[in-house]
Design an enzyme around this catalytic site. Structure first.
Site, short mmCIF file in Angstrom:
data_model
loop_
_atom_site.label_atom_id
_atom_site.label_comp_id
_atom_site.label_asym_id
_atom_site.label_seq_id
_atom_site.Cartn_x
_atom_site.Cartn_y
_atom_site.Cartn_z
N GLU A 28 4.52 -4.28 12.24
CA GLU A 28 3.54 -3.20 12.02
C GLU A 28 2.36 -3.84 11.30
OE1 GLU A 28 3.80 -0.30 13.18
OE2 GLU A 28 5.93 -0.06 13.61
N ASN A 58 0.79 -1.24 0.00
CA ASN A 58 0.00 0.00 0.00
C ASN A 58 0.82 1.28 0.00
OD1 ASN A 58 0.54 -0.83 2.66
ND2 ASN A 58 -1.00 0.55 3.45
P1 NAD Z 1 0.32 -9.37 3.83
O1 NAD Z 1 0.53 -9.71 5.25
O2 NAD Z 1 -0.45 -10.30 2.99
O3 NAD Z 1 1.72 -9.23 3.08
C1 NAD Z 1 2.73 -8.33 3.53
C2 NAD Z 1 4.08 -8.84 3.06
O4 NAD Z 1 4.33 -10.10 3.69
C3 NAD Z 1 4.16 -9.09 1.55
O5 NAD Z 1 5.46 -8.74 1.09
C4 NAD Z 1 3.95 -10.59 1.46
O6 NAD Z 1 4.53 -11.16 0.29
C5 NAD Z 1 4.68 -11.06 2.71
N1 NAD Z 1 4.27 -12.39 3.20
C6 NAD Z 1 3.03 -12.95 3.12
N2 NAD Z 1 3.06 -14.19 3.68
C7 NAD Z 1 4.32 -14.39 4.14
C8 NAD Z 1 4.97 -15.48 4.82
N3 NAD Z 1 4.33 -16.61 5.12
N4 NAD Z 1 6.27 -15.35 5.14
C9 NAD Z 1 6.94 -14.21 4.85
N5 NAD Z 1 6.38 -13.16 4.18
C10 NAD Z 1 5.08 -13.24 3.84
O7 NAD Z 1 -0.28 -7.91 3.80
P2 NAD Z 1 -0.74 -7.06 2.53
O8 NAD Z 1 -2.05 -7.58 2.05
O9 NAD Z 1 0.40 -6.94 1.55
O10 NAD Z 1 -0.90 -5.61 3.20
C11 NAD Z 1 -2.05 -5.22 3.85
C12 NAD Z 1 -1.89 -5.36 5.35
O11 NAD Z 1 -0.76 -4.63 5.80
C13 NAD Z 1 -3.07 -4.78 6.09
O12 NAD Z 1 -3.44 -5.65 7.13
C14 NAD Z 1 -2.52 -3.49 6.67
O13 NAD Z 1 -3.19 -3.04 7.81
C15 NAD Z 1 -1.11 -3.86 6.94
N6 NAD Z 1 -0.28 -2.65 7.04
C16 NAD Z 1 0.17 -2.27 8.27
C17 NAD Z 1 0.92 -1.11 8.40
C18 NAD Z 1 1.43 -0.64 9.75
O14 NAD Z 1 2.36 0.16 9.77
N7 NAD Z 1 0.86 -1.07 10.85
C19 NAD Z 1 1.22 -0.34 7.28
C20 NAD Z 1 0.74 -0.75 6.04
C21 NAD Z 1 -0.01 -1.93 5.94
#
Ligand code: NAD
Length: 488
Positions: free
Chosen positions: A248, A150
């Site tokens: 995060e 995002n």
């Molecule tokens: P996601 O958890 O699906 O993926 C995030 C990252 O993790 C990606 O690079 C993905 O490829 C990787 N990933 C997924 N499964 C993994 C695994 N098993 N092992 C290692 N890496 C893995 O999240 P998303 O859909 O990309 O992003 C949206 C989410 O991120 C929402 O829940 C949002 O709230 C959160 N977010 C949090 C913050 C914060 O600062 N708190 C900021 C932005 C987004």
């Protein structure tokens, strides 16, 4: 020829699956690239482990490490327009938003450089005449940084800058959907003179490449931004390895309109807080609490403001809301709105894709406001990560705090009031890592950020942001010249 990736200071084709970066406004292809393979993970971590130990880097003093970050910050600002356009192509956010994100990445690099230059060890009060002690900060080693789609350049820099400033090496795995900004960032670090191996960028599937990366024995910390379930999974891996994590995670943040609020200011802030970025923000203010006596007046104005928001092509000036990241995500948002209807919610505005034929090729969704849902409904509890706001009423302060805190998340909260005494009383009772009073979704890199409860662990930003990537070493210095130990 597919777009190369960056492994151990070398640009080369990945050896994994093909992944495609698409422009969410029309689904056209930005770039195709071969993702990293498991062998590429091994190469990147091996190079990273050698690079942070290399005397050429390890013996650089903090102000010398900072120079690379200052140069990167300058390069980013020189290319602000190109980078913002690339980020808009990569994830569909309007240019006005991506400009701010790119500038914030430059600010992060500059701030972390300055913080690195002025990072101080500790000289604790002496507890003995025989010795004195001091503590210094040392790097952890290889950091696995994993980021979501995002806000690519901003969340990448939030990890890469403090980790490098602290003397570590970083292997960055960006989200599958948005690999281009992270690769561009690697190019800028290379131009800024970062020694080879200190940064690698490995696009690829999280469950394969991300998983192999965090499990690698040489990785000494996981710094993750993404969904709560992924974060929990990574925390288990980190626990097995006994390494640190910075997580995060997701949110379902309340925004609260108090009786004394300036309604116009509140309504505009609420709309911005949920609908900017199409609601694809961890901190989106997605649960709106309005005092029951003011409910009708606030909602009437909120609906007017929302109906004036312009959904459109993200490269067009004046557009407020671009497309969502892809149609699969739009389907998930739309399914939540259907679920709300089934749970008895009334969709007051939005609740569908726009019917403008010019937008038919992109993954757009209209800003949506729902009322009449019970606070324990799925739509009130789960993170939708889209432009969907649920409106709820409260009777008094106790009722408000109970409802607002009744969430597994605790990332942020917003309070709209002209009564600052009340604002502070509420702020202290809300279970959230960031509270905005009469503002929302504003950030300062100097201010720690992170979640309460299932919204995360640890804090990013602020001067402590570097210490999160370092470990303290305490040194005892004997001052007594008489032989120590037992007298013989
Ligand atoms: P996601 O958890 O699906 O993926 C995030 C990252 O993790 C990606 O690079 C993905 O490829 C990787 N990933 C997924 N499964 C993994 C695994 N098993 N092992 C290692 N890496 C893995 O999240 P998303 O859909 O990309 O992003 C949206 C989410 O991120 C929402 O829940 C949002 O709230 C959160 N977010 C949090 C913050 C914060 O600062 N708190 C900021 C932005 C987004």
């Amino acid at each position: 020829m597919s777009h190369p990736i960056y492994i151990g200071g070398h640009w080369r084709e990945g050896r994994g699956d093909v992944i495609v970066s698409r422009f969410p406004a029309d689904d056209s292809i930005n770039a195709e690239l071969r993702a990293a393979s498991l062998e590429d993970v091994e190469d990147a971590v091996t190079a990273a482990d050698a690079a942070w130990r290399d005397p050429g880097w390890a013996q650089r003093l903090p102000h010398q490490r900072a120079e690379v970050l200052y140069r990167v910050s300058d390069l980013i600002m020189q290319q602000l327009d190109t980078l913002s356009r690339l980020q808009t192509r990569d994830n569909g956010k309007p240019l006005s938003e991506t400009r701010a994100l790119v500038a914030s990445a430059a600010g992060t690099a500059r701030y972390m450089a300055a913080a690195c230059e002025t990072l101080e060890g500790e000289l604790p009060t002496r507890r003995s005449a025989e010795f004195m002690t001091f503590s210094e900060y040392e790097p952890l080693g290889v950091i696995a940084a994993i980021t979501p789609w995002n806000s690519p350049i901003a969340s990448d820099m939030q990890k890469v800058a403090p980790a490098l400033a602290g003397g570590n090496a970083v292997v960055l795995k960006p989200a599958e959907a948005t690999p281009l900004m992270a690769l561009k960032l690697a190019e800028l670090f290379e131009q800024a003179g970062l020694p080879k191996g200190l940064l690698s960028v490995l696009p690829g599937r999280g469950s394969v490449i991300g998983d192999a990366l965090v499990r690698h024995p040489k990785v000494r910390k996981i710094s993750f931004t993404g969904g709560t379930s992924t974060g929990r999974h990574l925390a288990h891996i980190a626990a097995d390895k006994l390494i640190g994590t910075s997580l995060e995670l997701g949110g379902k943040s309340p925004t609260i309109v108090c009786k004394s609020a300036d309604v116009e200011q509140a309504v505009r802030g609420i709309a911005y807080g949920i609908f900017s970025s199409g609601g694809q923000a961890c901190i989106a203010g997605s649960r709106l609490f309005i005092h029951e006596r003011q409910y009708n007046a606030v909602m009437a104005r909120l609906l007017e403001v929302t109906s004036g928001l312009r959904v459109g092509h993200p490269e067009t000036d004046g557009v407020h809301i671009g497309p969502l990241i892809n149609t699969a995500h739009r389907d998930s948002v739309s399914a939540y709105v259907d679920q709300a209807r089934q749970e008895g919610g009334k969709v007051l505005i939005g609740g569908q894709a726009p019917d403008d034929p010019d937008l038919a090729g992109g993954s757009y969704y209209l800003p949506t406001i729902i009322e009449g849902l019970p606070a324990n409904s799925q739509v009130c509890r789960e993170e939708i990560f889209g432009p969907v706001l649920v409106a709820l009423k409260y009777k008094d302060e106790a009722d408000l705090i109970r409802q607002a805190n009744d969430s597994v998340y605790g990332l942020a909260a917003g309070i709209w009031t002209q009564d600052y005494r009340q604002a502070l009383t509420l702020a202290r009772q809300l279970e959230a890592g960031t509270i905005w009073i009469n503002t929302y979704k504003k950030f300062a890199i100097s201010t720690p950020f992170g979640g309460f409860k299932e919204s995360g662990l640890g804090r990013e930003k602020g001067r402590q942001g570097i210490q999160a990537y370092m470990q303290q070493k305490s040194i005892y210095l004997g001052l007594d010249s008489t032989p120590m130990g037992w007298s013989q």
